[in-house]
Enzyme design. Structure first.
Site, short mmCIF file in Angstrom:
data_model
loop_
_atom_site.label_atom_id
_atom_site.label_comp_id
_atom_site.label_asym_id
_atom_site.label_seq_id
_atom_site.Cartn_x
_atom_site.Cartn_y
_atom_site.Cartn_z
N LYS A 133 23.76 -33.11 58.05
CA LYS A 133 23.06 -32.20 57.15
C LYS A 133 22.62 -32.95 55.90
O LYS A 133 23.35 -33.79 55.39
CB LYS A 133 24.00 -31.06 56.73
CG LYS A 133 24.27 -30.02 57.80
CD LYS A 133 25.18 -28.94 57.30
CE LYS A 133 25.55 -27.95 58.40
NZ LYS A 133 24.42 -27.12 58.85
N GLU B 202 27.07 -26.79 66.50
CA GLU B 202 28.42 -26.99 67.04
C GLU B 202 29.19 -25.68 67.21
O GLU B 202 30.06 -25.58 68.04
CB GLU B 202 29.20 -27.95 66.14
CG GLU B 202 29.89 -27.32 64.90
CD GLU B 202 28.92 -26.67 63.91
OE1 GLU B 202 27.74 -27.05 63.91
OE2 GLU B 202 29.35 -25.75 63.18
N LYS C 244 34.94 -18.21 64.63
CA LYS C 244 34.53 -19.62 64.51
C LYS C 244 35.34 -20.31 63.42
O LYS C 244 35.35 -19.87 62.28
CB LYS C 244 33.03 -19.72 64.18
CG LYS C 244 32.55 -21.15 63.87
CD LYS C 244 31.04 -21.22 63.60
CE LYS C 244 30.61 -22.61 63.11
NZ LYS C 244 29.16 -22.72 62.84
N ARG D 31 28.30 -22.72 68.35
CA ARG D 31 28.15 -22.08 69.65
C ARG D 31 28.90 -22.85 70.73
O ARG D 31 29.29 -22.27 71.75
CB ARG D 31 26.65 -21.92 69.99
CG ARG D 31 25.91 -23.21 70.19
CD ARG D 31 24.41 -23.02 70.14
NE ARG D 31 23.91 -22.85 68.77
CZ ARG D 31 22.64 -22.64 68.45
NH1 ARG D 31 21.71 -22.57 69.40
NH2 ARG D 31 22.29 -22.51 67.20
#
Ligand code: BES
Ligand code: ZN
Ligand code: ZN
Length: 520
Positions: free
Chosen positions: A280, A352, A268, A354
């Site tokens: 966030k 995001e 990732k 995944r």
């Protein structure tokens, strides 16, 4: 830091600090290298008698010398009970010694390595652990600190390893391996610690280019145009709110050119995760430059595979994006068709990782590898479940999880399995799409449901998902890991790959099990 193994007599070693591990031994009391005690006219023995805690694991005491010995100071490094000493004890002693020597602004050290009677602790393993500890413990991220008179840039320039009763050549061989491992862990740490205004997707492409050149990897870089052609829409959706364009990097190392077998590692690479429109809050965004730790670890791993000449073919796939906020950002409720053809409803733009992995895993699975391992700072839930110290392992082949857990105990980069029972499948089912990128409400079993989402994109390929949200970036650190980017799980993954090479039947056995399952 230059690490070398030498036959030098510890008393004669011309270094700033001589590091002498001291052990507690059954029936014999506390043991210190006799020559050191003699050279210091019995002072260590006296100290130990008065303060037996000096031998406790982790304790450090410095004796300054006035001659009779090559070093300016002797660091007594408590190692605890001799029969309990593990590779990690050595790694910790070496790591804290390097750190202390550095903090005291000395520039060289020599570490005495005695013979240990444990079966698992070969001379090789001792040398490897010492070199890893020295280099990893010496590490600090100070690229952006302006050196001043009060705070000069200090480094330990030289570290000697002095085997005491151990075969020098084996220690040397182990130390060489340990140094290569540490250098690549440090490559990953630096990439994670550098901020996102430096390490953006294009920067990560440059790093891949340099690695490819250095190690003769084949390199494929897909830019936005190519990603569109390849219908990598979930990766593109995540990236569309950022001025930093996305890329997909593929690096390939052919360490077993005669074989067609391929192992894939997908990392990732979210260079910064603001959360997107589901932004966030303060307290949760500050460390999100670490969201490319999976990509960084996969780079370090393939570099290490090449340097150690691992006899295997390794493919690294790194989807590189920034999850940012602007008028073009993707939204909750958007529906995206992934490269695999499955449709995904966006429940949360902060899930995001995944999404970019969905397309990257699909691309990797098209190469029909023997195994795909993905490495991702994927869920906050994993930090809640396993803390900063344990890598979450999820897999469609349980025997592989066992190997990872074992590799974790060996390297002390700990890993533990979370189950993927079929009861979780419904968590990611979409109302109006095939699947959605969020699980159940309140984040219930959030780490597992994220893995269940990923499983949609690997077909029947043997697969392991490593959630490194905790261990990739730590607030506490240990003797050889300062806080910040850790370079996890590079050491864990190297050991795991070595196990697969040593015991290829692990994968073969699983294949048989799968086939018999089909027949049920
Ligand atoms: N990058 C984060 C996960 C993370 C959290 C990494 C803490 C390191 C430390 C990931 O993209 C994320 O935001 N996940 C969400 C998923 C949720 C919205 C379903 C999370 O864990 O809250
Ligand atoms: Zn996120
Ligand atoms: Zn993320």
């Amino acid at each position: 830091m230059k690490v070398s193994v030498q036959k030098t007599d510890p008393i004669k070693a011309k270094v700033d600090v001589l590091v002498a591990p001291i052990f507690k031994e059954k029936n014999k009391g506390i043991i210190i290298p006799a020559a050191v005690n003699r050279a210091l006219k019995g002072l260590p023995q006296k100290l130990i008698k008065e303060k037996p805690k000096v031998a406790d694991e982790g304790s450090q005491n410095i004796l300054y010398t006035t001659g009779g010995i090559g070093a300016k100071a002797v660091l007594l490094a408590g190692a605890g009970e001799k029969e309990k000493v593990s590779a990690n004890t050595i790694r910790k002693i070496a790591g804290s010694a390097a750190r202390t020597v550095k903090a005291k602004q000395y520039s060289s050290l020599a570490l005495i390595l005695p013979k240990l009677d444990s079966k698992d602790l070969t001379a090789d393993a001792i040398g490897q652990a010492a070199a890893e500890g020295l280099l990893l413990g010496d590490y600090s991220f100070d690229e952006y600190k302006t050196p001043s008179k009060e705070n000069p840039k200090t480094t330990v320039k030289e570290a000697l390893i002095l085997p005491d009763g151990l075969p020098v050549e084996s220690v040397q061989k182990g130390a060489k391996k340990g140094a290569l491992i540490a250098q690549n862990v440090i490559l990953a740490r630096d990439l994670v610690n550098r901020p996102a205004n430096v390490v953006n997707p294009a920067y990560m492409v440059d790093v891949a280019r340099n690695l490819a050149k250095k190690h003769r990897f084949s390199l494929t870089v897909w830019d936005q145009t190519k990603l569109k052609q390849e219908k990598m829409n979930t990766l593109l959706a995540v990236a569309q709110g950022s001025v930093n364009k996305p890329y997909l990097v593929m690096l390939e190392y052919k360490g077993n050119p005669k074989s067609k077998d391929l192992y894939a590692v997908v990392g990732k690479g979210v260079c910064f995760d603001s959360g997107g429109l589901n932004i966030k809050p303060t307290g949760y965004m500050e460390n999100m430059k670490d969201d490319m730790s999976g990509a960084a670890a996969s780079y370090a791993l393939i570099a290490l595979a090449a340097e150690l000449k691992l006899p295997m073919n390794l493919l690294v796939v790194a989807p590189l994006v920034e999850n940012s906020v602007d008028g073009g950002s993707y939204r909750p409720s958007d529906i995206i068709k992934s490269a695999s053809g499955k449709t995904i409803e966006i429940g949360n733009t902060d899930a995001e990782g995944r999404l970019i992995l969905a397309d990257a895993l699909f691309v990797a699975s098209k190469r029909k590898p023997k195994l795909i391992v993905d490495i991702a700072t994927l869920t906050g839930a994993c930090v809640v479940a396993l803390g900063e110290v344990i890598v979450g392992v999820m897999t469609n082949r349980d025997a592989l999880a066992k190997e990872l857990v074992d590799a974790g105990l060996e390297t002390r980069e700990l890993a533990w399995q979370l189950p993927m029972f079929s009861e979780f499948d419904e968590a990611v089912k979409g109302d109006i799409t095939d699947i959605k990128n969020t699980g159940w409400s309140k984040g219930e079993a959030g780490t597992i449901t994220a893995a269940v989402f990923l499983r949609h994109f690997i077909g029947n390929t043997p697969w392991v998902h490593l959630d490194i949200a905790g261990p990739a970036y730590v607030s506490r650190g240990n003797a050889y890991t300062p806080k910040g980017g850790t370079g996890a799980p590079v050491r864990l993954m190297l050991r795991f790959l070595e196990k697969l090479i040593e015991k290829p039947e692990i994968l073969a056995k699983e294949k048989k099990k799968e086939e018999s399952k089909k027949g049920e």
